[in-house]
Design an enzyme around this catalytic site. Structure first.
Site, mmCIF file in Angstrom:
data_model
loop_
_atom_site.group_PDB
_atom_site.id
_atom_site.type_symbol
_atom_site.label_atom_id
_atom_site.label_comp_id
_atom_site.label_asym_id
_atom_site.label_seq_id
_atom_site.Cartn_x
_atom_site.Cartn_y
_atom_site.Cartn_z
ATOM 1 C CB SER A 1 27.441 33.475 43.138
ATOM 2 O OG SER A 1 26.717 33.962 42.025
ATOM 3 C CE1 TYR B 1 23.496 40.695 40.274
ATOM 4 C CE2 TYR B 1 23.724 38.319 40.126
ATOM 5 C CZ TYR B 1 24.277 39.585 40.060
ATOM 6 O OH TYR B 1 25.622 39.729 39.780
ATOM 7 C CB THR C 1 23.993 41.996 43.795
ATOM 8 O OG1 THR C 1 24.782 41.032 44.510
ATOM 9 C CG2 THR C 1 24.906 42.796 42.868
ATOM 10 C CE LYS D 1 29.444 41.552 45.886
ATOM 11 N NZ LYS D 1 29.313 41.779 44.445
ATOM 12 C CG HIS E 1 29.482 43.437 40.215
ATOM 13 N ND1 HIS E 1 28.162 43.300 40.578
ATOM 14 C CD2 HIS E 1 29.813 42.267 39.623
ATOM 15 C CE1 HIS E 1 27.727 42.105 40.216
ATOM 16 N NE2 HIS E 1 28.710 41.454 39.635
HETATM 17 C C1 LIG Z 1 34.019 36.172 37.669
HETATM 18 C C2 LIG Z 1 33.240 37.011 38.635
HETATM 19 C C3 LIG Z 1 31.929 36.665 38.925
HETATM 20 C C4 LIG Z 1 31.196 37.425 39.817
HETATM 21 N N1 LIG Z 1 29.933 37.035 40.126
HETATM 22 C C5 LIG Z 1 29.209 37.769 40.992
HETATM 23 C C6 LIG Z 1 27.906 37.362 41.348
HETATM 24 O O1 LIG Z 1 27.402 36.347 40.904
HETATM 25 N N2 LIG Z 1 27.208 38.164 42.193
HETATM 26 C C7 LIG Z 1 27.737 39.306 42.721
HETATM 27 O O2 LIG Z 1 27.067 40.005 43.475
HETATM 28 N N3 LIG Z 1 28.997 39.688 42.430
HETATM 29 C C8 LIG Z 1 29.733 38.949 41.582
HETATM 30 N N4 LIG Z 1 31.014 39.332 41.303
HETATM 31 C C9 LIG Z 1 31.610 40.484 42.013
HETATM 32 C C10 LIG Z 1 32.319 40.039 43.299
HETATM 33 O O3 LIG Z 1 31.391 39.668 44.280
HETATM 34 C C11 LIG Z 1 33.178 41.153 43.904
HETATM 35 O O4 LIG Z 1 32.397 42.308 44.078
HETATM 36 C C12 LIG Z 1 34.402 41.513 43.081
HETATM 37 O O5 LIG Z 1 34.922 40.389 42.410
HETATM 38 C C13 LIG Z 1 35.466 42.083 44.006
HETATM 39 O O6 LIG Z 1 36.578 42.470 43.309
HETATM 40 P P1 LIG Z 1 37.940 41.592 43.170
HETATM 41 O O7 LIG Z 1 37.629 40.550 42.146
HETATM 42 O O8 LIG Z 1 38.896 42.607 42.690
HETATM 43 O O9 LIG Z 1 38.279 41.028 44.513
HETATM 44 C C14 LIG Z 1 31.767 38.574 40.409
HETATM 45 C C15 LIG Z 1 33.089 38.915 40.112
HETATM 46 C C16 LIG Z 1 33.830 38.148 39.247
HETATM 47 C C17 LIG Z 1 35.253 38.529 38.979
HETATM 48 C C1 LIG Z 2 24.375 36.016 35.737
HETATM 49 C C2 LIG Z 2 25.769 35.851 36.274
HETATM 50 C C3 LIG Z 2 26.174 37.036 37.073
HETATM 51 C C4 LIG Z 2 27.613 36.987 37.385
HETATM 52 C C5 LIG Z 2 28.173 38.297 37.784
HETATM 53 O O1 LIG Z 2 27.641 38.994 38.595
HETATM 54 C C6 LIG Z 2 29.395 38.719 37.187
HETATM 55 O O2 LIG Z 2 29.850 38.049 36.268
HETATM 56 O O3 LIG Z 2 29.927 39.762 37.594
#
Ligand SMILES: Cc1cc2nc3c(=O)[nH]c(=O)nc-3n(C[C@H](O)[C@H](O)[C@H](O)COP(=O)(O)O)c2cc1C
Ligand SMILES: CCCCC(=O)C(=O)O
Length: 362
Positions: A114, A136, A162, A226, A250
């Site tokens: 990330s 991002y 993303t 994404k 997401h």
């Molecule tokens: C705590 C958390 C932080 C995340 N941070 C990011 C991130 O920084 N960038 C991003 O593109 N997606 C982020 N996501 C989305 C994940 O990449 C992913 O799309 C999603 O968690 C998939 O679903 P799942 O948690 O049910 O496996 C985040 C998701 C969670 C739960």
């Molecule tokens: C600035 C942090 C972004 C994290 C993210 O994408 C999420 O929490 O789903």
């Protein structure tokens, strides 16, 4: 039955790891990891959509020799599962992203790091082969270019842009808990510029396809988008020279009410070229979900929250365990479906109402 399956306290499934993580995490941080936007209906729908998909296994196919191995953008992966990008791994465990990276390496799968990692991207890359970097796109294009250059120098194998976040999803758990800042000592290390100043990650509501075209001209690294759910956007992505897509909402953290990813996948798969890398994430919790995703046209799946559960429960070993549980389940599910390799899983194993008409054989 193998004796190890009945050891008391042994984690048998990702749900066990989730429960264990909940006992060790600060409840505010557990809410940040578990939470989603609005009523969290999309987060629930992701799980429900996978569960709804019924399989129609094939029998008597000699599945004694099986391989889960696959290739993603030219990198061999031991199975069609990768680590979707999640922010703040040091919030789950002090060992943070390097521990996750070592687990991904040991399991032979790709880690998507990330942009909001709590470890510098160069340090994470030192622990794992050819990770991908999630970005991002920032309004300050020079800063984005700077990150892209760093990623190239550090050996990253792809950029994952993303595109589902023109604004930040409203996660009510975090508002209720007053969780807006990382606790002492933790920060988004990749957002510290050369002068040592920490920037904010900006969600840029002004982004258009021009930004993808510009990025395409800036770098030779493969680019994946994404957060694509609409077939027309998938077509546009292909037209813009994008190398792969994450069909993702997401994890329900952006648009609450968005279509479940398992429901969106077939529409996207129908419009991209054969063999185009298509990763689906959101609600993958079982090996059988991987089978379902591949049958619906995915190349591989991504897991988000389960990685954080593993990390919280047992650091590097916990992440490794999550991956090995999924591997064991996937191997067994493939055998039970009559498939010897991921490539043998197609619409054929889906119950009839879920696959396209096949001229009466359904
Ligand atoms: C705590 C958390 C932080 C995340 N941070 C990011 C991130 O920084 N960038 C991003 O593109 N997606 C982020 N996501 C989305 C994940 O990449 C992913 O799309 C999603 O968690 C998939 O679903 P799942 O948690 O049910 O496996 C985040 C998701 C969670 C739960
Ligand atoms: C600035 C942090 C972004 C994290 C993210 O994408 C999420 O929490 O789903």
């Amino acid at each position: 039955m193998p004796a190890t399956d009945v050891l008391p306290g042994k984690r048998l499934s990702l749900a066990d790891v989730e429960r264990e993580a909940a006992t060790v995490l600060d409840p505010v941080h557990a809410d940040f990891f578990a939470g989603a936007a609005g009523d969290e209906s999309t987060a629930r729908a992701n799980l429900a959509a996978f569960e709804r998909i019924r399989l129609r296994p094939r029998v008597l196919r000699d599945v004694s020799a099986r391989s889960l191995a696959t290739s993603l953008l030219g990198r061999p992966n031991s199975m069609p599962v990768l680590l979707s990008p999640t922010a703040f791994h040091r919030l789950a465990h002090p060992a943070g992203e390097p521990a996750t990276a070592r687990a991904a390496e040991a399991a032979g799968v790709t880690m998507v790091v990330s942009m909001a990692a709590t470890t510098r991207l160069e340090e994470v890359a030192a622990h794992t082969t050819r990770p991908w970097l999630q970005l991002y796109l920032q309004p300050d294009q020079d800063f984005t270019r700077h990150l892209v250059r760093r990623a190239g120098r550090a050996g990253y194998g792809a950029l994952v842009v993303t595109v589902d976040s023109p604004v930040f999803g409203r996660r009510e758990r975090d508002h209720r808990n007053g969780f807006h800042d990382l606790p002492g000592g933790l920060r988004c290390e990749n957002l510290v510029d050369d002068a040592g100043v920490l920037r904010d990650i900006v969600m840029d509501a002004g982004l258009t396809w021009d930004a993808v075209a510009r990025l395409r001209e800036t770098t030779d690294l493969p680019i994946l988008l994404k957060g694509v759910l609409h077939p027309d956007d998938a077509r546009l992505a292909v037209e813009h020279g994008v190398d792969g897509l994450f069909v993702s909402n997401h994890g329900g953290r952006q648009l609450d009410g968005a279509i479940a990813t398992a429901d969106a996948l077939p529409g996207v798969a129908a419009v991209v070229p054969q063999g185009f890398p298509l990763i689906v994430d959101g609600g993958v919790r079982r090996g059988i979900d991987v089978v379902r995703a591949l049958a619906l046209g995915a190349t591989a799946v991504g897991i988000g929250r389960p990685v954080l559960w593993g990390l919280a429960a047992a650091g590097q070993d916990g992440v490794r365990e999550v991956l090995e549980l999924l591997r064991t389940e996937l191997d067994e599910a493939m055998a039970l479906c009559g498939a010897r390799s991921p490539g043998e899983l197609g619409p054929d194993v889906l119950a009839p109402h879920l696959s396209a008409p096949t001229g009466g054989t359904a």
